[in-house]
Design a protein around this motif. Structure first.
Motif, PDB file in Angstrom:
ATOM      1  N   ILE A   1      -2.674 -35.184   9.679  1.00  0.00           N
ATOM      2  CA  ILE A   1      -1.931 -35.184  10.943  1.00  0.00           C
ATOM      3  C   ILE A   1      -2.828 -35.672  12.079  1.00  0.00           C
ATOM      4  O   ILE A   1      -2.390 -36.426  12.951  1.00  0.00           O
ATOM      5  CB  ILE A   1      -1.368 -33.778  11.241  1.00  0.00           C
ATOM      6  N   THR A   2      -4.085 -35.254  12.067  1.00  0.00           N
ATOM      7  CA  THR A   2      -5.034 -35.679  13.098  1.00  0.00           C
ATOM      8  C   THR A   2      -5.209 -37.188  13.101  1.00  0.00           C
ATOM      9  O   THR A   2      -5.159 -37.833  14.157  1.00  0.00           O
ATOM     10  CB  THR A   2      -6.394 -34.996  12.887  1.00  0.00           C
ATOM     11  N   LEU A   3      -5.398 -37.764  11.914  1.00  0.00           N
ATOM     12  CA  LEU A   3      -5.553 -39.217  11.828  1.00  0.00           C
ATOM     13  C   LEU A   3      -4.288 -39.951  12.275  1.00  0.00           C
ATOM     14  O   LEU A   3      -4.368 -40.957  12.989  1.00  0.00           O
ATOM     15  CB  LEU A   3      -5.927 -39.610  10.400  1.00  0.00           C
ATOM     16  N   ALA A   4      -3.131 -39.444  11.873  1.00  0.00           N
ATOM     17  CA  ALA A   4      -1.872 -40.071  12.284  1.00  0.00           C
ATOM     18  C   ALA A   4      -1.680 -39.966  13.797  1.00  0.00           C
ATOM     19  O   ALA A   4      -1.214 -40.912  14.442  1.00  0.00           O
ATOM     20  CB  ALA A   4      -0.696 -39.421  11.554  1.00  0.00           C
ATOM     21  N   LEU A   5      -2.051 -38.838  14.367  1.00  0.00           N
ATOM     22  CA  LEU A   5      -1.928 -38.650  15.812  1.00  0.00           C
ATOM     23  C   LEU A   5      -2.847 -39.598  16.570  1.00  0.00           C
ATOM     24  O   LEU A   5      -2.443 -40.216  17.561  1.00  0.00           O
ATOM     25  CB  LEU A   5      -2.240 -37.194  16.173  1.00  0.00           C
ATOM     26  N   ILE A   6      -4.069 -39.740  16.100  1.00  0.00           N
ATOM     27  CA  ILE A   6      -5.003 -40.676  16.735  1.00  0.00           C
ATOM     28  C   ILE A   6      -4.445 -42.094  16.668  1.00  0.00           C
ATOM     29  O   ILE A   6      -4.460 -42.840  17.659  1.00  0.00           O
ATOM     30  CB  ILE A   6      -6.392 -40.590  16.071  1.00  0.00           C
TER      31      ILE A   6
ATOM     32  N   LEU B   1       3.992 -35.087  15.938  1.00  0.00           N
ATOM     33  CA  LEU B   1       2.655 -34.920  15.364  1.00  0.00           C
ATOM     34  C   LEU B   1       1.840 -33.893  16.139  1.00  0.00           C
ATOM     35  O   LEU B   1       1.083 -33.119  15.547  1.00  0.00           O
ATOM     36  CB  LEU B   1       1.922 -36.263  15.320  1.00  0.00           C
ATOM     37  N   ALA B   2       1.981 -33.869  17.450  1.00  0.00           N
ATOM     38  CA  ALA B   2       1.255 -32.875  18.261  1.00  0.00           C
ATOM     39  C   ALA B   2       1.733 -31.463  17.932  1.00  0.00           C
ATOM     40  O   ALA B   2       0.918 -30.531  17.836  1.00  0.00           O
ATOM     41  CB  ALA B   2       1.437 -33.174  19.739  1.00  0.00           C
ATOM     42  N   ALA B   3       3.032 -31.288  17.746  1.00  0.00           N
ATOM     43  CA  ALA B   3       3.564 -29.969  17.382  1.00  0.00           C
ATOM     44  C   ALA B   3       3.061 -29.553  16.000  1.00  0.00           C
ATOM     45  O   ALA B   3       2.676 -28.388  15.789  1.00  0.00           O
ATOM     46  CB  ALA B   3       5.086 -29.997  17.411  1.00  0.00           C
ATOM     47  N   CYS B   4       3.031 -30.477  15.055  1.00  0.00           N
ATOM     48  CA  CYS B   4       2.510 -30.184  13.718  1.00  0.00           C
ATOM     49  C   CYS B   4       1.021 -29.862  13.766  1.00  0.00           C
ATOM     50  O   CYS B   4       0.539 -28.965  13.067  1.00  0.00           O
ATOM     51  CB  CYS B   4       2.768 -31.358  12.778  1.00  0.00           C
ATOM     52  N   PHE B   5       0.288 -30.581  14.613  1.00  0.00           N
ATOM     53  CA  PHE B   5      -1.139 -30.327  14.791  1.00  0.00           C
ATOM     54  C   PHE B   5      -1.373 -28.909  15.314  1.00  0.00           C
ATOM     55  O   PHE B   5      -2.241 -28.186  14.821  1.00  0.00           O
ATOM     56  CB  PHE B   5      -1.734 -31.357  15.756  1.00  0.00           C
ATOM     57  N   MET B   6      -0.579 -28.507  16.298  1.00  0.00           N
ATOM     58  CA  MET B   6      -0.713 -27.159  16.847  1.00  0.00           C
ATOM     59  C   MET B   6      -0.361 -26.105  15.804  1.00  0.00           C
ATOM     60  O   MET B   6      -1.028 -25.067  15.698  1.00  0.00           O
ATOM     61  CB  MET B   6       0.168 -26.990  18.095  1.00  0.00           C
ATOM     62  N   ALA B   7       0.689 -26.354  15.022  1.00  0.00           N
ATOM     63  CA  ALA B   7       1.105 -25.393  13.997  1.00  0.00           C
ATOM     64  C   ALA B   7       0.024 -25.222  12.928  1.00  0.00           C
ATOM     65  O   ALA B   7      -0.302 -24.091  12.542  1.00  0.00           O
ATOM     66  CB  ALA B   7       2.418 -25.842  13.363  1.00  0.00           C
ATOM     67  N   THR B   8      -0.545 -26.328  12.478  1.00  0.00           N
ATOM     68  CA  THR B   8      -1.602 -26.209  11.460  1.00  0.00           C
ATOM     69  C   THR B   8      -2.872 -25.593  12.049  1.00  0.00           C
ATOM     70  O   THR B   8      -3.567 -24.850  11.356  1.00  0.00           O
ATOM     71  CB  THR B   8      -1.907 -27.572  10.813  1.00  0.00           C
ATOM     72  N   SER B   9      -3.151 -25.877  13.312  1.00  0.00           N
ATOM     73  CA  SER B   9      -4.317 -25.266  13.965  1.00  0.00           C
ATOM     74  C   SER B   9      -4.163 -23.752  14.035  1.00  0.00           C
ATOM     75  O   SER B   9      -5.092 -23.000  13.715  1.00  0.00           O
ATOM     76  CB  SER B   9      -4.507 -25.821  15.370  1.00  0.00           C
ATOM     77  N   LEU B  10      -2.985 -23.298  14.455  1.00  0.00           N
ATOM     78  CA  LEU B  10      -2.733 -21.856  14.532  1.00  0.00           C
ATOM     79  C   LEU B  10      -2.764 -21.215  13.154  1.00  0.00           C
ATOM     80  O   LEU B  10      -3.293 -20.107  12.986  1.00  0.00           O
ATOM     81  CB  LEU B  10      -1.395 -21.590  15.221  1.00  0.00           C
ATOM     82  N   THR B  11      -2.206 -21.894  12.154  1.00  0.00           N
ATOM     83  CA  THR B  11      -2.208 -21.364  10.797  1.00  0.00           C
ATOM     84  C   THR B  11      -3.634 -21.211  10.277  1.00  0.00           C
ATOM     85  O   THR B  11      -3.981 -20.182   9.694  1.00  0.00           O
ATOM     86  CB  THR B  11      -1.396 -22.281   9.860  1.00  0.00           C
TER      87      THR B  11
END
Length: 103
Positions: free
Chosen positions: A12-17, A58-68
């Protein structure tokens, strides 16, 4: 489980970048070269809307995985601390006398 979530987080990080870099900015930036390819497929306005939505998702998914990942790490640390406390209580309640303090 943690390794799988970490792998997804990195993808997700790479896709977001990548999506942030191909967006057009006000001053050109890196989106200048990629913009011509996207504009040939869609109009400039619709491509901007699509990229904005993709970036938001992607930002929402990034936040969700970060919190998880943070919750998993906290639970692992918490159980380690609880185990140490239990071990210390068992040590303190043992029948052997404590060693005298000497200097």
């Amino acid at each position: 489980m943690q390794i799988i979530i970490l792998f997804i987080h990195l993808m997700i990080t790479l896709a977001l970048i990548f999506t942030v870099l191909i967006q057009r900015s006000e001053h050109g930036g890196m989106g200048v070269g990629a913009g011509s390819r996207i504009d040939s497929f869609m109009s400039a306005r619709s491509s901007a809307n699509v990229l904005t939505k993709i970036t938001t998702i992607l930002a929402a998914c990034f936040m969700a995985t970060s919190l998880t990942l943070a919750i998993i790490a906290f639970q692992a640390k918490k159980s380690y601390i609880v185990d140490q406390i239990i071990d210390n209580k068992a040590f303190m309640n043992s029948s052997s006398p404590a060693a005298p303090f000497s200097q």
